[in-house]
Enzyme design. Structure first.
Site, mmCIF file in Angstrom:
data_model
loop_
_atom_site.group_PDB
_atom_site.id
_atom_site.type_symbol
_atom_site.label_atom_id
_atom_site.label_comp_id
_atom_site.label_asym_id
_atom_site.label_seq_id
_atom_site.Cartn_x
_atom_site.Cartn_y
_atom_site.Cartn_z
ATOM 1 N N ASP A 81 -2.817 9.110 3.569
ATOM 2 C CA ASP A 81 -3.227 7.731 3.317
ATOM 3 C C ASP A 81 -4.599 7.790 2.646
ATOM 4 O O ASP A 81 -5.548 8.288 3.253
ATOM 5 C CB ASP A 81 -3.308 6.963 4.636
ATOM 6 C CG ASP A 81 -3.929 5.584 4.486
ATOM 7 O OD1 ASP A 81 -4.056 5.101 3.345
ATOM 8 O OD2 ASP A 81 -4.295 4.995 5.521
ATOM 9 N N HIS A 137 0.849 -1.197 0.000
ATOM 10 C CA HIS A 137 0.000 0.000 0.000
ATOM 11 C C HIS A 137 0.880 1.242 0.000
ATOM 12 O O HIS A 137 1.842 1.330 0.768
ATOM 13 C CB HIS A 137 -0.906 -0.019 1.240
ATOM 14 C CG HIS A 137 -1.820 1.157 1.359
ATOM 15 N ND1 HIS A 137 -2.676 1.539 0.354
ATOM 16 C CD2 HIS A 137 -2.014 2.046 2.381
ATOM 17 C CE1 HIS A 137 -3.371 2.604 0.748
ATOM 18 N NE2 HIS A 137 -2.973 2.932 1.966
ATOM 19 N N CYS A 161 -3.992 3.429 -4.926
ATOM 20 C CA CYS A 161 -3.396 4.208 -3.835
ATOM 21 C C CYS A 161 -2.206 5.043 -4.306
ATOM 22 O O CYS A 161 -2.059 6.213 -3.932
ATOM 23 C CB CYS A 161 -2.998 3.307 -2.673
ATOM 24 S SG CYS A 161 -1.972 1.885 -3.109
#
EC number: 3.4.22.39
Length: 206
Positions: free
Chosen positions: A74, A57, A125
């Site tokens: 994030d 991630h 992401c």
């Protein structure tokens, strides 16, 4: 991350198109040392896993020395405990090293995204991180929202990440992300079909 998500080379190419490169330290795995001896705005894309795993991630991190603010972005908006639980990722060490090396009083302000803009099964992401860094280098005092880059995205509370009633909001965010990159990144335009396949909204379900 060849089958899903974004590679380091891809992220660096997009960052270059977005004119972030003069402030960009690079892409790193979980061993990112922090912003050391930096007296100007600077930023990085950091993976929660070791490079040897292929990556899990992507997060974006940025340093604004004027306000002594350490930004951590994030796209899922996970809490510190959730980052540790899901990814075994902790950033206290690199934050501490950044504080020690970059400020006379060894004190920084942590500004962290705490709401969700990315769908739970999306593999975009890294692309969202590039978008955030574009906002940061242009509006370093207010990169999360209220700027032309990130402002159009709508966030939802993290606890609603899997809530069926907000999935359309998160899907729309990803469409806005793609449109932003189509407008601003020649690399993305040249590889759009492949990138969209690897970062699809439901990629993690495939």
């Amino acid at each position: 991350m060849a089958e899903g998500g974004s590679s380091e080379e891809e992220l660096r190419a997009i960052v270059r198109d977005l004119a972030v490169t003069p402030f960009f330290l690079g892409t790193f795995d979980k061993r990112f040392p922090g912003f050391i001896s930096s007296q100007r705005i600077t930023c990085a894309v950091v993976n929660t896993a070791g490079r040897e795993t292929g990556g899990v991630h992507w997060l974006a991190m940025a340093w604004n020395p004027r306000s002594k603010t350490f930004y951590m972005f994030d796209p899922f908006g996970f809490s510190d405990s959730k980052l540790k639980q899901v990814y075994s990722f902790e950033y206290e060490g690199l934050l501490r090293r950044s504080a020690i090396a970059s400020t006379p009083d060894r004190c920084v302000t942590l500004a962290k995204s705490n709401e969700t803009i990315q769908g739970p099964n999306s593999a975009a992401c890294g692309l969202f991180c590039c978008m955030f860094l574009h906002a940061f280098v242009n509006w370093p005092d207010n990169p999360f929202n209220h700027n032309p880059t990130m402002g159009p995205l709508k966030s939802v509370p993290n606890y609603k990440l899997y809530d069926p009633t907000v999935q359309h909001v998160l899907w729309e965010n990803q469409e806005k992300l793609y449109k932003f990159l189509e407008k601003n990144s020649a690399y993305f335009r040249a590889h759009a079909a492949a990138i969209k396949t690897r970062t699809a909204f439901n990629k993690l379900k495939q």
